[in-house]
Scaffold this active site. Sequence first.
Site, short mmCIF file in Angstrom:
data_model
loop_
_atom_site.label_atom_id
_atom_site.label_comp_id
_atom_site.label_asym_id
_atom_site.label_seq_id
_atom_site.Cartn_x
_atom_site.Cartn_y
_atom_site.Cartn_z
N GLY A 8 0.84 -1.21 0.00
CA GLY A 8 0.00 0.00 0.00
C GLY A 8 0.87 1.24 0.00
CB VAL A 86 -4.48 -2.25 1.66
CG1 VAL A 86 -3.24 -2.97 1.14
CG2 VAL A 86 -5.17 -3.11 2.71
CG LEU A 217 -11.56 1.61 15.35
CD1 LEU A 217 -12.56 0.49 15.52
CD2 LEU A 217 -11.72 2.23 13.96
CB ALA A 221 -14.51 7.90 18.11
CB CYS A 272 -9.49 8.61 9.03
SG CYS A 272 -8.09 7.97 8.13
CE LYS A 335 -5.31 17.54 7.68
NZ LYS A 335 -4.78 17.32 8.97
P1 NAI Z 1 -4.75 4.94 0.18
O1 NAI Z 1 -5.98 4.59 -0.54
O2 NAI Z 1 -4.07 6.25 -0.08
O3 NAI Z 1 -3.64 3.80 -0.05
C1 NAI Z 1 -3.92 2.44 -0.04
C2 NAI Z 1 -3.13 1.78 -1.17
O4 NAI Z 1 -3.23 0.37 -1.02
C3 NAI Z 1 -3.65 2.11 -2.58
O5 NAI Z 1 -2.62 2.72 -3.33
C4 NAI Z 1 -4.05 0.73 -3.15
O6 NAI Z 1 -3.77 0.61 -4.52
C5 NAI Z 1 -3.19 -0.19 -2.32
N1 NAI Z 1 -3.68 -1.57 -2.27
C6 NAI Z 1 -4.95 -2.00 -1.99
N2 NAI Z 1 -4.99 -3.34 -2.00
C7 NAI Z 1 -3.73 -3.78 -2.30
C8 NAI Z 1 -3.13 -5.07 -2.44
N3 NAI Z 1 -3.84 -6.19 -2.26
N4 NAI Z 1 -1.83 -5.15 -2.75
C9 NAI Z 1 -1.10 -4.01 -2.93
N5 NAI Z 1 -1.59 -2.77 -2.80
C10 NAI Z 1 -2.89 -2.65 -2.47
O7 NAI Z 1 -5.09 4.81 1.74
P2 NAI Z 1 -4.41 5.56 2.98
O8 NAI Z 1 -5.00 6.90 3.18
O9 NAI Z 1 -2.94 5.41 2.88
O10 NAI Z 1 -4.96 4.67 4.17
C11 NAI Z 1 -4.50 3.34 4.39
C12 NAI Z 1 -4.98 2.89 5.74
O11 NAI Z 1 -4.44 3.72 6.76
C13 NAI Z 1 -6.51 2.95 5.92
O12 NAI Z 1 -6.91 1.87 6.71
C14 NAI Z 1 -6.71 4.24 6.69
O13 NAI Z 1 -7.85 4.21 7.48
C15 NAI Z 1 -5.47 4.29 7.56
N6 NAI Z 1 -5.05 5.62 7.97
C16 NAI Z 1 -5.10 6.67 7.11
C17 NAI Z 1 -4.68 7.93 7.50
C18 NAI Z 1 -4.73 9.09 6.56
O14 NAI Z 1 -4.53 10.20 7.02
N7 NAI Z 1 -4.98 8.91 5.29
C19 NAI Z 1 -4.16 8.17 8.85
C20 NAI Z 1 -4.10 7.00 9.65
C21 NAI Z 1 -4.55 5.78 9.22
#
Ligand code: NAI
Length: 480
Positions: A8, A86, A217, A221, A272, A335
């Site tokens: 990811g 992911v 979580l 929240a 999130c 933001k």
């Molecule tokens: P994102 O959507 O930017 O990145 C996820 C990536 O995973 C995508 O590029 C996708 O192509 C890839 N992916 C999905 N399935 C895959 C697989 N089977 N094999 C390889 N690559 C795969 O998501 P983001 O924002 O990075 O969030 C990821 C996680 O982190 C989520 O659970 C989110 O809730 C959590 N999170 C996000 C924050 C944020 O500020 N964006 C902060 C803290 C946690």
Amino acid sequence: MVKICCIGAGYVGGPTMAVIALKCPKVQVVVVDISTPRITAWNSDQLPIYEPGLDDVVKQCKGKNLFFSTDVEKHVAEADIVFVSVNTPTKTQGLGAGKAADLTYWESAARMIADVSKSDKIVVEKSTVPVKTAEAIERILTHNNKGINFQILSNPEFLAEGTAIKDLFNPDRVLIGGRETSGGQKAIAALRDVYAQWVPIDKIICTNLWSAELSKLAANAFLAQRISSVNAMSALCEATGADVTQVSQAIGKDTRIGPKFLNASVGFGGSCFQKDILNLVYICECHGLAEVANYWKQVIKINDYQKTRFVNRIVSSMFNTVSGKKVAILGFAFKKDTGDTRETPAIDVCKGLIGDKAKISIYDPQVQEEQITRDLALKKFDWDHPVHLQPMSPTSVKQVACVWDAYEATKGAHGICILTEWDEFKLLDYKRIFDGMEKPAFVFDGRNVVDAEKLRKIGFIVYAIGKPLDAWLKDMPAVA
Ligand code: NAI
């Protein structure tokens, strides 16, 4: 040399791994993704996400101990520690639709890890997942029992977009949850050693798996609840003549409350908060805790109410119709200092105005037209499922224009909505903008960024969230 692979390459995987690579030169870090365009962008000079300071960190380690690749299986097989970062969106169909986390991407990553692994691995949950996900992951990893030892850790990420690099360099805490077995404790120690390269040891909290999963979580929240609390107050301030900024300042002086995260706004967004609260609500319901579920649901209801209230205020102020009127939207990202538009309040505000037949002209310094068009075409919760892409309807396309300059956006407009707190919006020449607009000219400040009094002197009618209303606005009450 310890080998880390992160599945990811998104907003979390990319920056987190870049910082680990920078701070741990002896660790080899490979970030893998199934998305070829994303990996190509990470390997170019134009990174796929905008985050202050990220370019510099990536430049320092790319090609040395930081690599980006689509060869997912090879790098997972070679790694000692596999982070899974992911997406975990809200389910759109089936059991728990609209609430539960969709673990499809996680499950497929776990199955792949199980299939390609030939050596023992520590598998780290970096994505935000429901409590007890580790148990399910353990079952998947050990289903074909090849004699490989997998240790699952929960290491949720607390970075905030826009300040991700700062947060990663100097986190409030790092949380690592693991099994209370000797294998689990050894795995915790191995991951703690990675973070200990730059994070003071007293900031690294080690817990059991379920506490770590639930803490993420709970943290989101609580943060979202704080925004909904101040936004609920903002409606009461407008009704009574109190000023929400003064109220926030007064209550924030109480050390039990504290001054941060008390700014009223058009509502929270981002990938999130809503998703994680819905997930929490679903988990509570599954455990028969209806009262607890309803309590957290209210945080989202207030957020939706705040967006609707904002749109209603715009329409009622402009003689109860915006049909055919140009309305400028300044800011589309959820933001400042990010180009991320996931769940941005701008989507609901724009859809509300389009529904009332306004012509909207959008300017955001970091968001591309293609992204805006896509966001306005998607149904709720579909944004994190790229396969559901739908074209925009022809009527809506005619009603939306995206421009690359705030002056162009506001030219000939009846009203301006400020929806992202970009610093540059404070510095605009509002006299020039006023001269180019239809009269009466309105400003609806959804982030309290402009000096309302200064704008009123120029001639604008100004609505600022939670602030005392102009005589004009008092005469045209909005129905929420
Ligand atoms: P994102 O959507 O930017 O990145 C996820 C990536 O995973 C995508 O590029 C996708 O192509 C890839 N992916 C999905 N399935 C895959 C697989 N089977 N094999 C390889 N690559 C795969 O998501 P983001 O924002 O990075 O969030 C990821 C996680 O982190 C989520 O659970 C989110 O809730 C959590 N999170 C996000 C924050 C944020 O500020 N964006 C902060 C803290 C946690």
